[in-house]
Design a protein around this motif. Sequence first.
Motif, PDB file in Angstrom:
ATOM      1  N   ASP A 162      -7.124   4.601   2.493  1.00 36.88           N
ATOM      2  CA  ASP A 162      -6.099   4.168   1.549  1.00 36.88           C
ATOM      3  C   ASP A 162      -6.028   2.639   1.479  1.00 36.88           C
ATOM      4  O   ASP A 162      -4.964   2.044   1.602  1.00 36.88           O
ATOM      5  CB  ASP A 162      -4.734   4.768   1.926  1.00 36.88           C
ATOM      6  N   VAL A 163      -7.206   2.032   1.325  1.00 30.99           N
ATOM      7  CA  VAL A 163      -7.333   0.577   1.221  1.00 30.99           C
ATOM      8  C   VAL A 163      -8.336   0.291   0.113  1.00 30.99           C
ATOM      9  O   VAL A 163      -9.382   0.931   0.045  1.00 30.99           O
ATOM     10  CB  VAL A 163      -7.853  -0.029   2.558  1.00 30.99           C
ATOM     11  N   LYS A 164      -8.040  -0.664  -0.757  1.00 30.32           N
ATOM     12  CA  LYS A 164      -8.931  -0.971  -1.873  1.00 30.32           C
ATOM     13  C   LYS A 164     -10.243  -1.611  -1.379  1.00 30.32           C
ATOM     14  O   LYS A 164     -10.250  -2.288  -0.353  1.00 30.32           O
ATOM     15  CB  LYS A 164      -8.238  -1.892  -2.858  1.00 30.32           C
ATOM     16  N   PRO A 165     -11.356  -1.370  -2.108  1.00 24.93           N
ATOM     17  CA  PRO A 165     -12.653  -1.914  -1.674  1.00 24.93           C
ATOM     18  C   PRO A 165     -12.667  -3.428  -1.462  1.00 24.93           C
ATOM     19  O   PRO A 165     -13.277  -3.912  -0.510  1.00 24.93           O
ATOM     20  CB  PRO A 165     -13.605  -1.518  -2.805  1.00 24.93           C
ATOM     21  N   HIS A 166     -11.978  -4.184  -2.331  1.00 30.95           N
ATOM     22  CA  HIS A 166     -11.996  -5.648  -2.143  1.00 30.95           C
ATOM     23  C   HIS A 166     -11.296  -6.051  -0.846  1.00 30.95           C
ATOM     24  O   HIS A 166     -11.659  -7.042  -0.220  1.00 30.95           O
ATOM     25  CB  HIS A 166     -11.398  -6.378  -3.354  1.00 30.95           C
TER      26      HIS A 166
ATOM     27  N   PRO B  89       0.830  -1.196   0.000  1.00 27.77           N
ATOM     28  CA  PRO B  89       0.000   0.000   0.000  1.00 27.77           C
ATOM     29  C   PRO B  89       0.864   1.245   0.000  1.00 27.77           C
ATOM     30  O   PRO B  89       2.003   1.211   0.442  1.00 27.77           O
ATOM     31  CB  PRO B  89      -0.778  -0.103   1.322  1.00 27.77           C
TER      32      PRO B  89
ATOM     33  N   SER C 263     -12.700   3.572   1.222  1.00 29.23           N
ATOM     34  CA  SER C 263     -11.495   3.153   0.517  1.00 29.23           C
ATOM     35  C   SER C 263     -10.516   4.318   0.388  1.00 29.23           C
ATOM     36  O   SER C 263      -9.316   4.175   0.651  1.00 29.23           O
ATOM     37  CB  SER C 263     -11.877   2.611  -0.860  1.00 29.23           C
ATOM     38  N   GLU C 264     -11.024   5.485   0.012  1.00 26.95           N
ATOM     39  CA  GLU C 264     -10.174   6.674  -0.126  1.00 26.95           C
ATOM     40  C   GLU C 264      -9.712   7.201   1.233  1.00 26.95           C
ATOM     41  O   GLU C 264      -8.554   7.576   1.394  1.00 26.95           O
ATOM     42  CB  GLU C 264     -10.916   7.770  -0.882  1.00 26.95           C
TER      43      GLU C 264
ATOM     44  N   GLY D 238     -16.595   3.129  -1.360  1.00 26.99           N
ATOM     45  CA  GLY D 238     -15.643   3.920  -2.140  1.00 26.99           C
ATOM     46  C   GLY D 238     -15.041   5.054  -1.319  1.00 26.99           C
ATOM     47  O   GLY D 238     -13.834   5.317  -1.386  1.00 26.99           O
TER      48      GLY D 238
END
Length: 118
Positions: free
Chosen positions: A29-33, A4, A25-26, A22
Amino acid sequence: MLEPSHNDELPPIPGKRYFTIGEVSELCDVKPHVLRYWEQEFPQLKPVKRRGNRRYYQRQDVLTIRQIRGLLYEQGFTIGGARQQLSGDANAEQSTRYHQMVRQMIVELEEVLTVLRA
């Protein structure tokens, strides 16, 4: 190896009641999946699900996700170790959350100060 981005300073959490996956996630700083995976691994994460199984996270969820992110990405814990940290030591968890909330408040107050000086 997926790494990351190391933003020591995550964006301040807006004063809203609910956040979409979403937005979280922002903010974290972590992706949705990854967030969806963490929901399965950490019982503390329980976003509200509404129409069409859409997730809505609350402020406490965002703070918990930031704490999980810190344990995994910055302190090097495994998923199991991070889960143990979160559930096993309630005092440390509460202390970390208070620390995060205080940092968040400082950022927000500095923003207010900047607006007032303008």
